[in-house]
Design a protein around this motif. Structure first.
Motif, short mmCIF file in Angstrom:
data_model
loop_
_atom_site.label_atom_id
_atom_site.label_comp_id
_atom_site.label_asym_id
_atom_site.label_seq_id
_atom_site.Cartn_x
_atom_site.Cartn_y
_atom_site.Cartn_z
N VAL A 237 0.84 -1.20 0.00
CA VAL A 237 0.00 0.00 0.00
C VAL A 237 0.88 1.25 0.00
N GLU A 238 1.92 1.25 0.82
CA GLU A 238 2.77 2.42 0.96
C GLU A 238 3.70 2.59 -0.23
N ARG A 239 4.04 1.49 -0.89
CA ARG A 239 5.01 1.54 -1.97
C ARG A 239 4.38 1.67 -3.36
N TYR A 240 3.09 1.50 -3.44
CA TYR A 240 2.46 1.46 -4.75
C TYR A 240 2.47 2.82 -5.43
N ALA A 241 2.89 2.85 -6.70
CA ALA A 241 2.95 4.10 -7.46
C ALA A 241 2.50 3.84 -8.90
N ASP A 242 1.28 3.32 -9.02
CA ASP A 242 0.67 3.08 -10.34
C ASP A 242 1.42 2.05 -11.18
N GLU A 243 2.11 1.11 -10.54
CA GLU A 243 2.77 0.05 -11.30
C GLU A 243 1.75 -0.95 -11.83
N ASP A 244 2.19 -1.69 -12.84
CA ASP A 244 1.43 -2.82 -13.34
C ASP A 244 2.32 -4.06 -13.19
N VAL A 245 1.72 -5.23 -13.27
CA VAL A 245 2.47 -6.47 -13.12
C VAL A 245 2.14 -7.40 -14.28
N GLY B 195 0.14 -23.23 -3.04
CA GLY B 195 0.35 -22.12 -2.13
C GLY B 195 1.73 -21.51 -2.36
N ILE B 196 1.84 -20.21 -2.17
CA ILE B 196 3.12 -19.53 -2.33
C ILE B 196 4.00 -19.83 -1.12
N ILE B 197 5.25 -20.23 -1.38
CA ILE B 197 6.18 -20.52 -0.28
C ILE B 197 7.40 -19.61 -0.31
N ASP B 198 7.57 -18.82 -1.37
CA ASP B 198 8.69 -17.89 -1.41
C ASP B 198 8.43 -16.81 -2.45
N VAL B 199 8.99 -15.63 -2.19
CA VAL B 199 8.95 -14.52 -3.13
C VAL B 199 10.39 -14.08 -3.35
N ILE B 200 10.84 -14.07 -4.60
CA ILE B 200 12.22 -13.74 -4.92
C ILE B 200 12.24 -12.46 -5.73
N VAL B 201 12.74 -11.39 -5.14
CA VAL B 201 12.77 -10.08 -5.80
C VAL B 201 14.18 -9.84 -6.35
N GLU B 202 14.29 -9.79 -7.67
CA GLU B 202 15.59 -9.58 -8.32
C GLU B 202 16.64 -10.55 -7.78
N GLY B 203 16.24 -11.80 -7.63
CA GLY B 203 17.17 -12.84 -7.19
C GLY B 203 17.36 -12.96 -5.70
N VAL B 204 16.72 -12.09 -4.92
CA VAL B 204 16.86 -12.12 -3.45
C VAL B 204 15.63 -12.80 -2.86
N ARG C 17 6.93 -9.47 -13.83
CA ARG C 17 7.67 -8.22 -13.99
C ARG C 17 6.81 -7.07 -13.51
N VAL C 18 7.38 -6.25 -12.62
CA VAL C 18 6.69 -5.06 -12.15
C VAL C 18 7.07 -3.91 -13.06
N LEU C 19 6.07 -3.29 -13.70
CA LEU C 19 6.30 -2.30 -14.75
C LEU C 19 5.69 -0.96 -14.39
N GLY C 20 6.29 0.11 -14.92
CA GLY C 20 5.73 1.44 -14.73
C GLY C 20 6.10 2.02 -13.37
N GLY C 21 5.40 3.09 -13.01
CA GLY C 21 5.72 3.75 -11.74
C GLY C 21 7.00 4.56 -11.85
N ALA C 22 7.56 4.92 -10.70
CA ALA C 22 8.75 5.77 -10.66
C ALA C 22 10.03 4.99 -10.89
N ALA C 23 10.05 3.71 -10.56
CA ALA C 23 11.27 2.91 -10.66
C ALA C 23 11.32 2.14 -11.98
N GLU C 24 12.51 1.64 -12.29
CA GLU C 24 12.66 0.79 -13.46
C GLU C 24 11.98 -0.55 -13.22
N ALA C 25 11.65 -1.23 -14.30
CA ALA C 25 11.02 -2.55 -14.18
C ALA C 25 11.94 -3.50 -13.41
N TYR C 26 11.33 -4.36 -12.62
CA TYR C 26 12.12 -5.35 -11.89
C TYR C 26 11.37 -6.67 -11.82
#
Length: 212
Positions: free
Chosen positions: A115-123, A164-173, A141-150
């Protein structure tokens, strides 16, 4: 003597059957299963974006609804065991239950920070692949918003007939790996009971902050 030989043969057959069952359970997911897991991620992403884009909802309402999505989509018992790893055996049944509940709230609050980080991105939900142990990884892929796609990968596991989801890996982390490292350090410092208490206090503080 013959009876002993039959018993040994029967034991060997049972052992082979158990080995075959284990190998089967650990085999890669079928194409149909991969598609099912990907659909879970598609529906999860659509739900979260729908909440974030709903201008009729307050930030607190959005946060609560996103946490409910996390409750539905994450396999918290499995994630809890994976986070604790070998330390899972150190916990009593009561401690395991308490840790799972507190960790469930902790992870849901973390997911609710969208909620706090959302800036009109699309996924965009891209391809999904079967892992060797039967899990499925779905790339988004998270697209748009202020940051580059990741890139954000979701790892899913089937349990009780559902993915069920057991892990979320953001840019390899890996979120799971980060939690595991932190948890192991805390258990070494304060033990299982201290870990649960620290997690409980952190959840209380974050809930109070979010509600304020």
């Amino acid at each position: 003597m013959e009876a002993g030989r039959r018993a040994r043969t029967g034991g060997l057959l049972l052992g082979l059957a158990a080995l075959a069952a284990t190998a089967s359970a650990a085999s890669p997911a079928s194409a149909e299963a991969v598609a099912e897991a990907r659909q879970v991620v598609v529906e999860t992403v659509q739900s979260v974006l729908g909440i974030l884009r709903d201008r009729a909802l307050s930030d607190d309402d959005k946060r609560q609804r996103i946490e409910q999505v996390a409750y539905q989509r994450f396999d918290f018992p499995t994630v809890s065991r994976l986070v604790l790893a070998r330390n899972w055996r150190r916990l009593t049944p009561r401690q395991r239950e308490e840790f799972t509940q507190e960790f469930k709230q902790h992870l849901s609050l973390t997911y609710g920070k969208n909620v706090e980080r959302y800036a009109d991105e699309d996924v965009a939900v891209d391809q999904a692949r079967a892992e060797s142990n039967g899990d499925v990884t779905v790339r988004t892929r998270v697209l748009g918003g202020a940051a580059e796609a990741y890139l954000v990968d979701y790892r899913l596991r089937r349990g009780g007939g559902e993915w069920g989801i057991i892990d979320v890996i953001v840019e390899g982390v890996s979120l799971l790996q980060n939690f595991r490292t932190q948890t192991q350090e805390l258990i070494q410092d304060v033990g299982p009971e201290g870990l649960i208490e620290k997690l409980r206090k952190k959840n209380e503080a974050r809930s109070a902050s979010a509600g304020g």
